[in-house]
Write a protein that holds these residues in place. Structure first.
Motif, PDB file in Angstrom:
ATOM      1  N   THR A  67      -5.490  -0.498 -19.768  1.00 54.47           N
ATOM      2  CA  THR A  67      -5.470   0.972 -19.093  1.00 54.47           C
ATOM      3  C   THR A  67      -6.069   1.990 -20.018  1.00 54.47           C
ATOM      4  O   THR A  67      -5.601   1.985 -21.231  1.00 54.47           O
ATOM      5  N   ALA A  68      -6.873   3.036 -19.624  1.00 48.45           N
ATOM      6  CA  ALA A  68      -7.507   3.905 -20.268  1.00 48.45           C
ATOM      7  C   ALA A  68      -7.752   5.282 -19.440  1.00 48.45           C
ATOM      8  O   ALA A  68      -7.079   5.138 -18.313  1.00 48.45           O
ATOM      9  N   ARG A  69      -8.454   6.141 -20.124  1.00 51.11           N
ATOM     10  CA  ARG A  69      -8.505   7.339 -19.402  1.00 51.11           C
ATOM     11  C   ARG A  69      -9.382   7.093 -17.815  1.00 51.11           C
ATOM     12  O   ARG A  69      -8.678   7.729 -16.829  1.00 51.11           O
ATOM     13  N   ARG A  70     -10.204   6.369 -17.615  1.00 53.81           N
ATOM     14  CA  ARG A  70     -10.734   6.013 -16.275  1.00 53.81           C
ATOM     15  C   ARG A  70     -10.564   4.622 -15.728  1.00 53.81           C
ATOM     16  O   ARG A  70     -11.320   4.199 -14.742  1.00 53.81           O
ATOM     17  N   VAL A  71      -9.689   4.026 -16.306  1.00 55.27           N
ATOM     18  CA  VAL A  71      -9.209   2.774 -15.544  1.00 55.27           C
ATOM     19  C   VAL A  71      -7.844   2.524 -15.924  1.00 55.27           C
ATOM     20  O   VAL A  71      -7.082   2.821 -16.991  1.00 55.27           O
ATOM     21  N   MET A  72      -7.014   1.984 -14.765  1.00 57.87           N
ATOM     22  CA  MET A  72      -5.538   1.367 -14.956  1.00 57.87           C
ATOM     23  C   MET A  72      -5.543   0.238 -14.058  1.00 57.87           C
ATOM     24  O   MET A  72      -6.149   0.062 -13.209  1.00 57.87           O
ATOM     25  N   THR A  73      -4.739  -0.630 -15.098  1.00 56.36           N
ATOM     26  CA  THR A  73      -4.553  -1.994 -14.463  1.00 56.36           C
ATOM     27  C   THR A  73      -3.021  -1.951 -14.359  1.00 56.36           C
ATOM     28  O   THR A  73      -2.167  -1.719 -15.089  1.00 56.36           O
ATOM     29  N   GLN A  74      -2.416  -2.341 -12.960  1.00 61.63           N
ATOM     30  CA  GLN A  74      -1.113  -2.704 -12.824  1.00 61.63           C
ATOM     31  C   GLN A  74      -0.844  -4.080 -11.878  1.00 61.63           C
ATOM     32  O   GLN A  74      -2.083  -4.592 -11.701  1.00 61.63           O
ATOM     33  N   SER A  75       0.366  -4.527 -12.031  1.00 59.42           N
ATOM     34  CA  SER A  75       0.566  -5.657 -11.126  1.00 59.42           C
ATOM     35  C   SER A  75       0.241  -5.525  -9.677  1.00 59.42           C
ATOM     36  O   SER A  75       0.316  -4.305  -9.099  1.00 59.42           O
ATOM     37  N   ARG A  76      -0.140  -6.585  -9.128  1.00 61.14           N
ATOM     38  CA  ARG A  76      -0.752  -6.434  -7.758  1.00 61.14           C
ATOM     39  C   ARG A  76       0.469  -6.588  -6.662  1.00 61.14           C
ATOM     40  O   ARG A  76       1.500  -7.168  -7.014  1.00 61.14           O
ATOM     41  N   VAL A  77       0.595  -5.576  -5.976  1.00 59.61           N
ATOM     42  CA  VAL A  77       1.757  -5.575  -4.906  1.00 59.61           C
ATOM     43  C   VAL A  77       1.610  -6.703  -3.827  1.00 59.61           C
ATOM     44  O   VAL A  77       0.521  -6.542  -3.184  1.00 59.61           O
ATOM     45  N   GLU A  78       2.315  -7.566  -3.856  1.00 65.05           N
ATOM     46  CA  GLU A  78       2.242  -8.960  -2.711  1.00 65.05           C
ATOM     47  C   GLU A  78       3.430  -8.304  -1.739  1.00 65.05           C
ATOM     48  O   GLU A  78       4.584  -8.702  -1.672  1.00 65.05           O
ATOM     49  N   GLY A  79       2.764  -7.667  -0.616  1.00 64.25           N
ATOM     50  CA  GLY A  79       3.470  -7.077   0.325  1.00 64.25           C
ATOM     51  C   GLY A  79       2.592  -6.595   1.847  1.00 64.25           C
ATOM     52  O   GLY A  79       1.433  -6.835   1.437  1.00 64.25           O
ATOM     53  N   ILE A  80       3.410  -6.039   2.672  1.00 61.85           N
ATOM     54  CA  ILE A  80       2.779  -5.626   3.779  1.00 61.85           C
ATOM     55  C   ILE A  80       2.765  -4.116   3.809  1.00 61.85           C
ATOM     56  O   ILE A  80       3.953  -3.669   3.464  1.00 61.85           O
ATOM     57  N   ALA A  81       1.542  -3.275   4.032  1.00 61.93           N
ATOM     58  CA  ALA A  81       1.562  -1.897   4.007  1.00 61.93           C
ATOM     59  C   ALA A  81       2.487  -1.454   5.092  1.00 61.93           C
ATOM     60  O   ALA A  81       2.380  -2.091   6.203  1.00 61.93           O
ATOM     61  N   LEU A  82       3.408  -0.230   4.982  1.00 59.53           N
ATOM     62  CA  LEU A  82       3.960   0.143   6.044  1.00 59.53           C
ATOM     63  C   LEU A  82       3.018   0.812   7.354  1.00 59.53           C
ATOM     64  O   LEU A  82       3.407   0.974   8.419  1.00 59.53           O
ATOM     65  N   SER A  83       1.918   0.854   6.875  1.00 55.96           N
ATOM     66  CA  SER A  83       0.907   1.186   8.015  1.00 55.96           C
ATOM     67  C   SER A  83       0.561   0.237   8.889  1.00 55.96           C
ATOM     68  O   SER A  83      -0.132   0.474  10.041  1.00 55.96           O
ATOM     69  N   ASN A  84       0.994  -1.295   8.546  1.00 59.29           N
ATOM     70  CA  ASN A  84       0.351  -2.167   9.258  1.00 59.29           C
ATOM     71  C   ASN A  84       1.772  -2.750  10.183  1.00 59.29           C
ATOM     72  O   ASN A  84       2.574  -3.521   9.775  1.00 59.29           O
ATOM     73  N   ARG A  85       1.919  -1.970  11.193  1.00 62.92           N
ATOM     74  CA  ARG A  85       3.068  -2.092  12.130  1.00 62.92           C
ATOM     75  C   ARG A  85       3.063  -3.623  12.830  1.00 62.92           C
ATOM     76  O   ARG A  85       4.359  -4.289  12.734  1.00 62.92           O
ATOM     77  N   GLU A  86       2.006  -3.875  13.143  1.00 65.30           N
ATOM     78  CA  GLU A  86       1.973  -5.288  13.865  1.00 65.30           C
ATOM     79  C   GLU A  86       2.485  -6.368  12.910  1.00 65.30           C
ATOM     80  O   GLU A  86       3.031  -7.236  13.234  1.00 65.30           O
ATOM     81  N   ALA A  87       1.990  -6.236  11.345  1.00 63.03           N
ATOM     82  CA  ALA A  87       2.296  -7.301  10.561  1.00 63.03           C
ATOM     83  C   ALA A  87       3.890  -7.216  10.287  1.00 63.03           C
ATOM     84  O   ALA A  87       4.329  -8.339  10.017  1.00 63.03           O
ATOM     85  N   LEU A  88       4.297  -5.995  10.205  1.00 57.15           N
ATOM     86  CA  LEU A  88       5.744  -5.851   9.858  1.00 57.15           C
ATOM     87  C   LEU A  88       6.633  -6.621  10.875  1.00 57.15           C
ATOM     88  O   LEU A  88       7.549  -7.137  10.793  1.00 57.15           O
ATOM     89  N   ASP A  89       6.283  -6.210  12.300  1.00 58.85           N
ATOM     90  CA  ASP A  89       6.924  -6.723  13.447  1.00 58.85           C
ATOM     91  C   ASP A  89       6.873  -8.354  13.386  1.00 58.85           C
ATOM     92  O   ASP A  89       8.109  -8.859  13.537  1.00 58.85           O
ATOM     93  N   ALA A  90       5.420  -8.694  13.079  1.00 62.81           N
ATOM     94  CA  ALA A  90       5.458 -10.232  13.219  1.00 62.81           C
ATOM     95  C   ALA A  90       6.084 -10.814  12.032  1.00 62.81           C
ATOM     96  O   ALA A  90       6.742 -11.910  12.228  1.00 62.81           O
ATOM     97  N   ALA A  91       6.201 -10.259  10.921  1.00 62.41           N
ATOM     98  CA  ALA A  91       7.160 -11.023   9.999  1.00 62.41           C
ATOM     99  C   ALA A  91       8.743 -10.705   9.864  1.00 62.41           C
ATOM    100  O   ALA A  91       9.512 -11.250   9.238  1.00 62.41           O
TER     101      ALA A  91
END
Length: 536
Positions: free
Chosen positions: A256-280
């Protein structure tokens, strides 16, 4: 002079774009403007002849499309204006609140060059794999997925110090090339326009447009230093450490630096994806309650909140945990502001409009020359329709919006920290209601609000604060006595330059003794108060 000319032609281009989208209503009411400005506003719509018509859209939708076309700086400006119902009206700000900064991605070669320059190593040494196609591209940055190798202990009976490697999936956020310079030019234009509005529209001065642009500039400056975003994520992770329902991605500070940031990847479903949330099979009602609780804990408990909690920035993991990303825009509220907000909202929801008005005066948000009774009446005009509804229909965010709409009558100056809170509350409430339209917002929020108010506004809290103030005063007592001693000595020398006789010394000693008796009295009073508070 040169900047003024540049700003003039840039403004001409901006207004021409607004004219094409039939969004010049922003410039209505410039009665005090010079003749050439008003003349220009009259003829600018002629430049839109032949362009597609957008009159079938709402005014807010037309404005949002114009700002989208004008680019990243204007998208951010639109998002900042989305909290100004007092300036633009509730319908327009609702449309601006949906303004999302999705832009075309910049080339992988530029992303690679930025990472290598910032982290001072070849991309192949930093990451095991790096996806060339970004997963998201916004006005300021874009995000790529990558993996890296990490050494972890793997002891065996033969070799207790043995290690192995494992792949770690990460997300890498990279700033757009040249974005700093582009924003700097547009912010100069925004300041220029704000000063013109202050000059030609005196009624706008209470809206503190220059202050709004200053806050926008500060926000953008923080957003364009990804180390600050990483620090915000780290701070919030500490605040919610051990929380069973909410977590924050882990920052990889070595990448991570001023113009780059690295973080752990989120393994999940976005709340914007209502169909995927219902299916899960997720419990959306439970998720909506978690969103509200997390938001209120950020605001009340921590005074540090995620100010962009829309659906796309919230994910749910396989275990049902809520995870937030994108910590570029954060809000802070000191304890006094939080106390004001809690008491004001509680007063409205319990129908105590006199107290709701009083806390505005006590906080200094309403000028003292205004009528308390008249402001109480205004508060009642907002609160009564809310109290007349079932609690499941009470919207705290809407209450704030309506409250800010009466600001002009009572000359209330804009409070930027409250505007950001209002915007975030509207967004969080909208997210919760999208997952559970029947959610009882107040019923979900009440335990958190009540517990916080008892801790910080109850008799125990006030007594503890009194004791704390007393102890703070006691720490200063030796210095106060010492200063008093020196002052009396100086006065004595001024009155008797030849020196002190026995009587004079007695006077001085008497004064010092009085100071000691006073100090002892204060100490005794504080100790007694502490004893009473802790035993009753």
């Amino acid at each position: 002079m040169i900047k003024g000319i540049y700003n003039f032609f840039r403004l001409f281009s901006v207004v021409r774009t607004l004219a094409r989208y039939d969004a010049l209503f922003l410039l209505d009411g410039m009665e005090a403007a010079p003749f050439h400005v008003k003349f220009g506003l009259r003829i600018l719509p002629l430049f839109a002849i032949g362009s597609p018509s957008y009159k079938h859209l709402r005014r807010g939708e037309r404005l949002a499309r114009a700002l989208q076309e004008l680019g990243p700086s204007f998208i951010k400006l639109g998002q900042a204006l989305s909290v100004r119902a007092d300036l633009l009206g509730e319908e327009i700000v609702q449309d601006l609140a949906n303004l999302r900064d999705r832009l075309p991605a910049f080339p992988f070669e530029e992303a690679k060059a930025t990472v290598e320059q910032e982290l001072e190593k070849p991309l192949s040494e930093l990451f095991k794999t790096f996806d060339e196609t970004p997963v998201a591209a916004a006005s300021i940055a874009q995000v790529h997925f990558a993996t890296l190798e990490r050494t972890v202990p793997a002891p065996t009976d033969e070799d207790p110090d043995a290690t192995t490697t494992e792949d770690v999936r990460v997300a890498v956020k990279i700033l757009r090339p040249g974005i700093e310079q582009a924003f700097e030019k547009d912010l100069e234009l925004f300041f220029w326009i704000a000063r013109l509005a202050d000059r030609f529209q005196p009624a706008f001065r209470r809206l503190r447009l220059i202050k709004v642009v200053e806050i926008l500039a500060e926000t953008v400056e923080l957003e364009m230093d990804l180390r600050m975003e990483a620090a915000a994520a780290s701070e919030m992770a500490e605040s919610f450490a051990g929380d069973p329902e909410f977590e924050v991605p882990v920052i990889d500070w070595q990448r991570t630096a001023r113009r780059v940031m690295t973080q752990s990847r989120v393994e999940g479903i976005a709340l914007s994806n209502r169909e995927a949330l219902d299916a899960a099979g997720y419990d959306l009602e439970a998720l909506s309650a978690i969103v509200i609780r997390v938001f209120l804990n950020q605001v009340l408990r921590d005074g540090f909140f995620h100010a962009d909690m829309h659906h796309g920035n919230l994910f749910v993991t396989e275990e049902g945990k809520l995870v937030a990303v994108d910590f570029g825009i954060m809000g802070r509220m000191d304890l006094q502001t939080r106390l004001f907000m809690a008491e004001m909202l509680y007063s409205f929801l319990t129908g105590d409009y006199k107290r709701a008005a009083e806390v505005h005066f006590e906080a200094g948000y309403v000028p003292p020359h205004k009528s308390l009774d008249a402001f109480t009446q205004a508060c009642r005009s907002i609160g009564e329709p809310i109290l007349g509804k079932p609690v499941s229909e009470i919207s705290l965010a809407r209450l704030l919006v309506q409250l800010f709409q009466i600001t002009e009558t009572f000359e209330m100056e804009t409070q930027p920290q409250l505007l950001l809170l209002q915007k975030t509350m509207v967004t969080a409430e909208g997210v919760a209601q999208s997952m559970n339209p029947r959610i009882n917002f107040w019923e979900v929020a009440y335990p958190t609000v009540e517990g916080w108010m008892r801790e910080y506004m109850g008799p125990e809290a006030k007594a503890a604060q009194f004791v704390q103030d007393g102890l703070t005063f006691l720490k200063k007592m030796p210095d106060i006595v010492s200063r008093s001693d020196r002052l009396l000595a100086r006065l004595e020398e001024d009155m008797h330059p030849s020196g002190r006789d026995g009587n004079e010394k007695k006077v001085l000693n008497s004064a010092t003794a009085s100071g000691a008796v006073f100090a002892f009295g204060v100490i005794f009073g504080v100790v007694l108060t502490y004893f009473l508070v802790t035993t009753l």
